[in-house]
Design a protein around this motif. Structure first.
Motif, PDB file in Angstrom:
ATOM      1  N   CYS A  15       0.886  -1.105   0.100  1.00 49.87           N
ATOM      2  CA  CYS A  15       0.029  -0.043  -0.023  1.00 49.87           C
ATOM      3  C   CYS A  15       0.939   1.225  -0.060  1.00 49.87           C
ATOM      4  O   CYS A  15       1.578   1.476   0.877  1.00 49.87           O
ATOM      5  CB  CYS A  15      -1.058   0.111   1.201  1.00 49.87           C
ATOM      6  SG  CYS A  15      -1.840   1.453   1.459  1.00 49.87           S
ATOM      7  N   CYS A  63      -3.713  -3.390  -2.354  1.00 50.92           N
ATOM      8  CA  CYS A  63      -4.010  -4.444  -1.267  1.00 50.92           C
ATOM      9  C   CYS A  63      -4.561  -5.554  -1.716  1.00 50.92           C
ATOM     10  O   CYS A  63      -4.280  -6.757  -1.447  1.00 50.92           O
ATOM     11  CB  CYS A  63      -4.582  -3.668  -0.096  1.00 50.92           C
ATOM     12  SG  CYS A  63      -6.061  -2.712  -0.486  1.00 50.92           S
ATOM     13  N   HIS A  77      -6.992   2.623  -4.648  1.00 52.45           N
ATOM     14  CA  HIS A  77      -6.217   2.180  -5.571  1.00 52.45           C
ATOM     15  C   HIS A  77      -5.881   0.696  -5.620  1.00 52.45           C
ATOM     16  O   HIS A  77      -5.383   0.311  -6.697  1.00 52.45           O
ATOM     17  CB  HIS A  77      -5.027   3.001  -6.127  1.00 52.45           C
ATOM     18  CG  HIS A  77      -3.830   2.985  -4.861  1.00 52.45           C
ATOM     19  ND1 HIS A  77      -3.682   1.895  -4.231  1.00 52.45           N
ATOM     20  CD2 HIS A  77      -3.303   4.157  -4.327  1.00 52.45           C
ATOM     21  CE1 HIS A  77      -2.690   2.145  -3.331  1.00 52.45           C
ATOM     22  NE2 HIS A  77      -2.449   3.441  -3.283  1.00 52.45           N
ATOM     23  N   TYR A  95      -1.237   6.044   9.074  1.00 55.93           N
ATOM     24  CA  TYR A  95      -2.363   5.300   8.449  1.00 55.93           C
ATOM     25  C   TYR A  95      -2.305   3.887   8.767  1.00 55.93           C
ATOM     26  O   TYR A  95      -1.495   3.079   8.920  1.00 55.93           O
ATOM     27  CB  TYR A  95      -2.106   5.439   6.846  1.00 55.93           C
ATOM     28  CG  TYR A  95      -3.049   4.495   6.057  1.00 55.93           C
ATOM     29  CD1 TYR A  95      -4.536   4.754   6.325  1.00 55.93           C
ATOM     30  CD2 TYR A  95      -2.974   3.650   4.983  1.00 55.93           C
ATOM     31  CE1 TYR A  95      -5.657   3.845   5.750  1.00 55.93           C
ATOM     32  CE2 TYR A  95      -3.782   2.924   4.131  1.00 55.93           C
ATOM     33  CZ  TYR A  95      -5.248   3.113   4.635  1.00 55.93           C
ATOM     34  OH  TYR A  95      -6.003   2.384   3.845  1.00 55.93           O
ATOM     35  N   CYS A 135      -7.792   5.996   3.032  1.00 54.31           N
ATOM     36  CA  CYS A 135      -7.470   5.126   1.742  1.00 54.31           C
ATOM     37  C   CYS A 135      -7.812   5.909   0.452  1.00 54.31           C
ATOM     38  O   CYS A 135      -8.762   6.399   0.219  1.00 54.31           O
ATOM     39  CB  CYS A 135      -8.351   3.977   1.949  1.00 54.31           C
ATOM     40  SG  CYS A 135      -8.552   2.899   0.576  1.00 54.31           S
TER      41      CYS A 135
HETATM   42  S1  SF4 Z   1      -7.050   0.588  -1.572  1.00 51.04           S
HETATM   43 FE1  SF4 Z   1      -5.763  -0.807  -0.247  1.00 51.04          FE
HETATM   44  S2  SF4 Z   1      -3.591  -0.316  -1.002  1.00 51.04           S
HETATM   45 FE2  SF4 Z   1      -4.815   1.375  -1.893  1.00 51.04          FE
HETATM   46  S3  SF4 Z   1      -4.826   3.038  -0.437  1.00 51.04           S
HETATM   47 FE3  SF4 Z   1      -6.653   1.740   0.200  1.00 51.04          FE
HETATM   48  S4  SF4 Z   1      -5.669   0.326   1.670  1.00 51.04           S
HETATM   49 FE4  SF4 Z   1      -4.023   1.109   0.624  1.00 51.04          FE
END
Ligand code: SF4
Ligand code: SF4
Ligand code: FES
Length: 245
Positions: free
Chosen positions: A163, A215, A212, A172, A209
């Motif tokens: 992430c 994760c 994107h 975060y 978050c």
């Molecule tokens: S979607 Fe997942 S990878 Fe993207 S910012 Fe949120 S927690 Fe992080």
């Protein structure tokens, strides 16, 4: 007559991170086998080439979440990752997970990762006592179905290491802790609802978050922390409108 050289397994070059954050890659030539996992490779190096190599694993079958490493640039669980599927030009580069302090070689300190589970109030808070009967939770209830997948998280940290927001915003909470929070806000037996929502609504919580989905793409259990976080955002917005936050 047999040629002894043909009996020897062929080897391939593997670069493995050694030392702390100021360390460097060291190359080993490792025998290549069919169906070999990345964890098999690391284990071979530790058992046959350099017993001082530090790494971590426990179950070898995708249950404990302890074997995650960075393999050719991507976070992966190594016990279920076959060399065939990740080798680039016949080689591997194996490093510790990103976004966590390196203790030594391939071992990172998971404390900051689990501290964030605690900050997201990821611990179950019982409303019943041992004198009460077992809670009856229907498998088909909407709240239970919402977490059918999320309860399968093994705490491996692959999503956290993948992430970008974790990288540039150190407070975060990250995808795994928020996925855990989503699991608990949907657990009808838990009594920490408002306090947990407040924790995840705060700075560094679910609103950080950016959706994107790195994760979700990287989770070896095929979970979607992104969807869990979207659910939390909806709950936080609803609670804010009702004035219950
Ligand atoms: S979607 Fe997942 S990878 Fe993207 S910012 Fe949120 S927690 Fe992080
Ligand atoms: S959500 Fe997936 S990648 Fe993240 S800790 Fe849980 S099992 Fe690992
Ligand atoms: S060793 Fe347990 S998940 Fe890989």
């Amino acid at each position: 007559m047999q040629n002894p050289a043909e009996d020897r397994p062929r080897t391939f070059p593997v670069r493995i991170w050694r030392g702390d954050a100021n360390g460097a890659f060291q190359q080993f030539d490792v025998p290549r086998h069919a169906s070999q996992t990345v964890l098999d490779v690391v284990t071979h190096v530790q058992r046959h080439l350099d017993p001082s190599l530090a790494y971590r694993y426990a179950c070898r079958v995708g249950m404990c979440g302890s074997c995650a490493m960075t393999v050719n640039g991507k976070a992966r669980w190594t016990c279920r990752t076959h060399v065939d599927t990740v080798a680039v030009d016949g080689t591997l580069e194996i490093a510790p997970l990103n976004h966590l302090p390196i203790l030594r070689d391939l071992v990172v300190d998971m404390a900051p990762f689990f501290d964030k589970w605690a900050a997201a109030r990821g611990q179950f808070s019982a409303t019943a006592t041992r004198r009460d009967d077992f809670a009856k939770v229907s498998p088909s209830s909407p709240a239970r179905r919402a977490i059918d997948a999320t309860i399968e998280c093994i705490g491996c940290g692959v999503c956290y290491a993948s992430c970008d927001v974790v990288e540039w915003k150190p407070d975060y909470l990250g995808p795994a802790a928020l996925n855990r929070a989503w699991t608990l806000v949907n657990d009808v037996r838990d009594g920490d609802g408002v306090a947990r929502l407040r924790a995840i609504a705060a700075d560094g919580g679910c609103q950080s978050c950016h959706t994107h989905q790195s994760c979700t793409r990287s989770c070896p259990k095929h979970l979607s922390p992104t969807a869990s976080i979207a659910g939390l955002k909806r709950l936080v917005a609803r609670a804010a409108m009702k004035g219950t936050l």
